[in-house]
Design an enzyme around this catalytic site. Structure first.
Site, mmCIF file in Angstrom:
data_model
loop_
_atom_site.group_PDB
_atom_site.id
_atom_site.type_symbol
_atom_site.label_atom_id
_atom_site.label_comp_id
_atom_site.label_asym_id
_atom_site.label_seq_id
_atom_site.Cartn_x
_atom_site.Cartn_y
_atom_site.Cartn_z
ATOM 1 N N GLU A 36 0.696 -1.319 0.152
ATOM 2 C CA GLU A 36 0.056 0.012 -0.032
ATOM 3 C C GLU A 36 0.908 1.296 0.083
ATOM 4 O OE1 GLU A 36 -4.001 -1.304 2.392
ATOM 5 O OE2 GLU A 36 -2.162 -1.666 3.226
ATOM 6 N N SER A 83 18.610 5.280 -3.121
ATOM 7 C CA SER A 83 17.315 4.274 -3.047
ATOM 8 C C SER A 83 17.321 3.748 -4.672
ATOM 9 C CB SER A 83 16.150 5.073 -2.478
ATOM 10 O OG SER A 83 15.251 5.330 -3.712
ATOM 11 N N GLU A 117 20.387 -9.441 -8.017
ATOM 12 C CA GLU A 117 20.505 -9.808 -6.755
ATOM 13 C C GLU A 117 19.336 -9.850 -6.121
ATOM 14 O OE1 GLU A 117 23.160 -6.791 -5.248
ATOM 15 O OE2 GLU A 117 24.572 -7.172 -7.055
ATOM 16 N N LYS A 119 16.417 -9.130 -3.817
ATOM 17 C CA LYS A 119 16.188 -8.007 -3.047
ATOM 18 C C LYS A 119 15.682 -8.310 -1.736
ATOM 19 C CE LYS A 119 14.589 -3.231 -2.904
ATOM 20 N NZ LYS A 119 13.568 -3.248 -1.612
ATOM 21 N N ASP A 121 14.238 -8.141 1.787
ATOM 22 C CA ASP A 121 13.274 -7.190 2.539
ATOM 23 C C ASP A 121 13.871 -6.903 4.078
ATOM 24 O OD1 ASP A 121 11.381 -5.326 2.456
ATOM 25 O OD2 ASP A 121 9.743 -6.765 2.620
ATOM 26 N N ARG A 140 20.392 3.708 7.535
ATOM 27 C CA ARG A 140 20.397 4.397 6.524
ATOM 28 C C ARG A 140 20.023 6.046 6.845
ATOM 29 N NH1 ARG A 140 16.591 2.418 1.794
ATOM 30 N NH2 ARG A 140 16.163 4.476 0.673
ATOM 31 N N GLU A 177 22.170 -5.782 3.884
ATOM 32 C CA GLU A 177 21.007 -5.616 4.392
ATOM 33 C C GLU A 177 21.095 -6.618 5.686
ATOM 34 O OE1 GLU A 177 19.112 -4.042 2.451
ATOM 35 O OE2 GLU A 177 17.002 -4.259 3.146
ATOM 36 N N TYR A 221 26.105 -6.221 -0.019
ATOM 37 C CA TYR A 221 26.084 -6.284 -1.795
ATOM 38 C C TYR A 221 26.257 -5.014 -2.370
ATOM 39 C CZ TYR A 221 21.681 -3.981 0.356
ATOM 40 O OH TYR A 221 20.911 -3.228 1.107
ATOM 41 N N LYS A 309 10.235 -5.474 -8.775
ATOM 42 C CA LYS A 309 9.602 -5.910 -7.559
ATOM 43 C C LYS A 309 8.558 -7.081 -7.729
ATOM 44 C CE LYS A 309 9.363 -3.604 -4.062
ATOM 45 N NZ LYS A 309 9.244 -2.354 -3.446
ATOM 46 N N CYS A 403 -18.738 -34.548 10.568
ATOM 47 C CA CYS A 403 -18.196 -33.228 10.973
ATOM 48 C C CYS A 403 -16.862 -33.808 11.856
ATOM 49 C CB CYS A 403 -19.103 -32.803 11.928
ATOM 50 S SG CYS A 403 -18.405 -31.257 13.047
ATOM 51 N N CYS A 406 -17.807 -32.875 15.945
ATOM 52 C CA CYS A 406 -18.634 -33.730 16.661
ATOM 53 C C CYS A 406 -18.922 -35.178 16.013
ATOM 54 C CB CYS A 406 -19.869 -33.056 17.017
ATOM 55 S SG CYS A 406 -20.950 -32.701 15.614
ATOM 56 N N CYS A 427 -22.556 -29.456 8.933
ATOM 57 C CA CYS A 427 -22.677 -30.322 10.132
ATOM 58 C C CYS A 427 -24.021 -30.573 10.345
ATOM 59 C CB CYS A 427 -21.896 -29.958 11.076
ATOM 60 S SG CYS A 427 -22.263 -30.745 12.839
ATOM 61 N N CYS A 434 -22.827 -29.618 18.896
ATOM 62 C CA CYS A 434 -21.483 -29.848 18.311
ATOM 63 C C CYS A 434 -20.456 -28.766 18.986
ATOM 64 C CB CYS A 434 -21.508 -29.507 16.875
ATOM 65 S SG CYS A 434 -20.036 -29.185 15.852
#
Ligand code: IVH
Length: 676
Positions: A36, A83, A117, A119, A121, A140, A177, A221, A309, A403, A406, A427, A434
């Site tokens: 996100e 970056s 390479e 990456k 995380d 960093r 890293e 790296y 990515k 089930c 039960c 069930c 149950c």
């Protein structure tokens, strides 16, 4: 979009990213998933690209990361920590290569060799070695200035403290890293959302002894400042790192040609779930240092490298087992237990398989290699099975005909309305017989929209059930508090609080009460319709005697499905007993004929944010009981916006723009001559 709108949109996004950065970098407590975050960053960069008047010091195009926290001494990096730009599709890679070729003014046959390479995380760090001695380690930070975390880094066994090789540069910053292995993360997963947060949390401990408790690893790296570095290519540098005693990524490769980069990307993505560390893509670096130097940087990222990515909402993993979960209405839901995999910043170990038909349709089996998708807040699900990877010994998954809780027969009911067999297997036992169904019924009983008992969540219900403190809903009101006080994690204060919140909920409206019973097909809306029809608990309870089920069909909105479900509810003696017992303990309010001329007549309301001691459902009932209307969006038609804690900012802004009256909980209750 007009300029004003673009500007407000941009400012909003910048404000949000600033907040996300603060929580991520300063407090090590991310508010959103990495996926996100990347999405927001991309949106800002696109806005800037399309509108060159947009500029902000807080933009991701200007800053790398965020200022370090105040706990550690700040030190400038001798060479900035850059970056990387991101690539998601093949065309992004084609563009990347084209730009390089153009910049170097080579023709299109010029072959560029890349160091590819995986990456990792984790958290990047820069280690200064002078005359072979590890002198200082920095985080960093914002790329220009980092935090002095030397002592914490020194606890990491992968970081050599002294290097005596003759060809080791006199003065160099080795960069790489810091991360925690997935297998080690298992022990910390209660505390952190994903391995990256665990690594970051560990590195930021004030006391290095605490860092030592969370096992960290280091993979090298790149480098920053250097004096006396011999290799002329990244691949040779990586080899040297290995000789000098650093760990390097075993999956590093040297590759040329976009097609080959993509092939490697696909292969590594396949292996991703089997690695003991999280990777979120592949970094491609122009292998030749001379070319790197010529290419240089743009803003804060090198022209000679890019991060390809992995998709932030899909990943490949393996089904370890298929579990059958049993819901409140007896539905058997298959859940795939998968080898944990990081999808967009969240460690996923379960995926829903929906139902028996879905398993058969996709022929999903234990041991299969599958692609899993996680979109928004919905439960991750299986997109496809890689049949090529299936072992010869695998066998079809047989859905249980008994089930698992039960032992009762499981059945697929015939739906009279659709004239088809249900996709869901259930069930066949009668509710409380149950165990699993009973627990789920209790969880529903105390849930937000039902009795809404504070401090009695799902985990506590499960715990009390195991200790045989509760079996039926009425037991909740007869808890043995003396016994609870002696349990681990409980004390006199928490028991008092629980007692208080349970007692407080003994007064309840008929509609919530009916909903809380968890009768199949009787959700909130139907419970409301039924409560209006019966008007009192007694009338409702008497249904078992009057057996006036046919009457219910006259209620607008109630159909045969609901009636047959109510019928089977009342046919079960345990339910009759539950009603009887609850009737003795609770004060179930009669339904008052809705006032046509109530205090809130012709007024419309919308709630945003968390209210105090009163749920949204209750507010809705209050409004409607008093002839008011509830709406779901802010528009000119809205009269009052009721705001609680953390209201949705957009709703608030829209309401202000439209001059809508904004009130808080107390002001609302005052309109009804009540206080909270
Ligand atoms: S090179 C100039 N190589 O990715 C290039 N970075 O967004 C910058 N990372 O801060 C570093 N694996 O935390 C490089 N093999 C690798 C990497 C790698 C992971 C991380 C690193 C960096 C971020 C860049």
């Amino acid at each position: 979009m007009n300029i004003k709108k673009i500007l407000t949109d941009y400012k909003k996004k910048i404000k949000l990213i600033k907040k996300l950065n603060k929580f991520y970098y300063e407090k090590s407590k991310p508010l959103v998933s990495d996926g996100e975050y990347d999405e927001l960053k991309k949106e800002i960069l696109i806005l800037e690209k399309n509108n060159n008047f947009l500029k902000s010091k807080e933009s991701p195009s200007e800053i790398v990361g965020f200022k370090p926290s105040k706990n550690f001494k700040k030190v400038s990096h001798r060479v900035q920590m850059l970056s990387l730009a991101n690539a998601f599709h093949e065309e992004d890679l084609i563009n990347f290569e084209k730009k390089i070729t153009n910049y170097l003014s080579k023709d299109k046959n010029f072959q560029i060799h890349y160091s590819a390479e995986p990456k990792i995380d984790g958290i990047s760090a820069s280690l200064t070695y002078k005359n072979g001695n590890f002198e200082r380690g920095l985080s960093r930070g914002d790329g220009k200035e980092g935090e002095d975390i030397t002592l914490n880094l020194a606890t990491i066994k992968d970081i050599p403290k002294k290097i005596s090789d003759k060809d080791f540069p006199k003065d160099i910053d080795i960069r790489g890293e810091v991360f925690i292995q997935n297998s080690d993360f298992e022990n910390f997963k209660e505390k952190f959302a994903n391995p990256r947060n665990a690594a970051s949390g560990s590195l930021r401990q004030k006391n290095p002894k605490d860092t030592e408790k969370i096992p960290l690893n280091f993979i090298a790296y790149t480098f920053g400042f250097e004096q006396g570095l011999k290799p002329k290519k990244q691949s040779d540098y990586l080899k040297k790192l290995d000789e000098w005693g650093f760990k390097i990524n075993p999956l590093n490769k040297t590759i040329s040609g976009i097609k080959n980069l993509i092939q490697n990307y696909n292969e590594v993505e396949q292996q991703r779930a089997n690695l003991d560390f999280d990777i979120d893509g592949i970094v491609y670096k122009v292998n030749d240092f001379e070319l790197q130097k010529r290419l240089g940087n743009v803003a804060n990222a090198p022209r000679w490298a890019i991060a390809h990515k992995f998709s932030s909402n899909k990943a490949i993993s393996k089904i370890l087992d298929i579990d059958i979960q049993i819901g409140r209405t007896g539905a058997l839901t298959p859940v795939a237990k998968i080898k944990p995999i990081n999808i967009g910043g969240v460690l996923v170990s379960n995926a829903t398989l929906h139902n028996e038909d879905e398993i058969n349709r996709k022929d999903i089996r234990i041991g299969d290699t599958v692609t899993i998708e996680r979109a928004g807040d919905v439960i991750p699900h299986i997109l496809s099975v890689d049949f090529k990877k299936r072992s010869n010994s695998s066998s079809k998954f047989i859905f249980p005909n008994k089930c698992p809780s039960c032992g009762s027969k499981t059945v697929k009911e015939f739906n009279k309305v659709t004239k088809k067999n249900d996709a869901v297997r259930r069930c066949s036992s009668e509710g409380y017989y149950c165990d699993k169904i009973s627990i789920e019924k209790l969880k529903h009983f105390v849930s937000k929209e039902a009795f809404n008992i504070d401090g009695l969540g799902k985990k506590i219900i499960e715990g009390f059930w195991k200790l045989k403190l509760i079996k039926f809903p009425q037991d909740i009101f007869k808890l043995d508090y003396k016994k609870i006080e002696k349990l681990e994690g409980w004390g006199s204060l928490s028991v008092e609080n629980l007692k208080y919140s349970i007692n407080q909920k003994k007064d309840i409206s008929l509609e919530r009460f009916i909903f809380a019973l968890g009768i199949r097909h009787i959700g909130l809306e139907n419970a409301k319709l039924l409560s209006k029809h019966f008007t009192s608990f007694m009338n409702f309870q008497n249904l078992s005697k009057t057996k006036n089920y046919e009457d219910l069909l006259n209620i607008d909105g109630i159909g045969e499905t609901q009636v047959s479900s109510i019928k089977s509810f009342f046919a079960n003696q345990i339910n009759i007993k539950v009603l009887d017992e609850l009737g003795k303990i609770l004060v179930i309010k009669n339904v008052m004929a809705t006032q046509q001329n109530g205090l809130l007549k012709n007024k419309s309301f919308l709630v945003t944010g968390k209210l105090n001691g009163i749920s949204r459902a209750e507010v809705k009932s209050l409004i409607e009981e008093n002839s008011g209307i509830t709406v779901s969006t802010v528009s000119k038609k809205l009269n009052y916006l009721i705001i609680g804690e953390k209201p949705t900012r957009r709703k608030l802004e829209n309401a202000k723009e439209l001059n809508i009256k904004i009130i808080n909980q107390d002001e609302f209750l005052k309109m009804l001559n009540k206080t909270s």
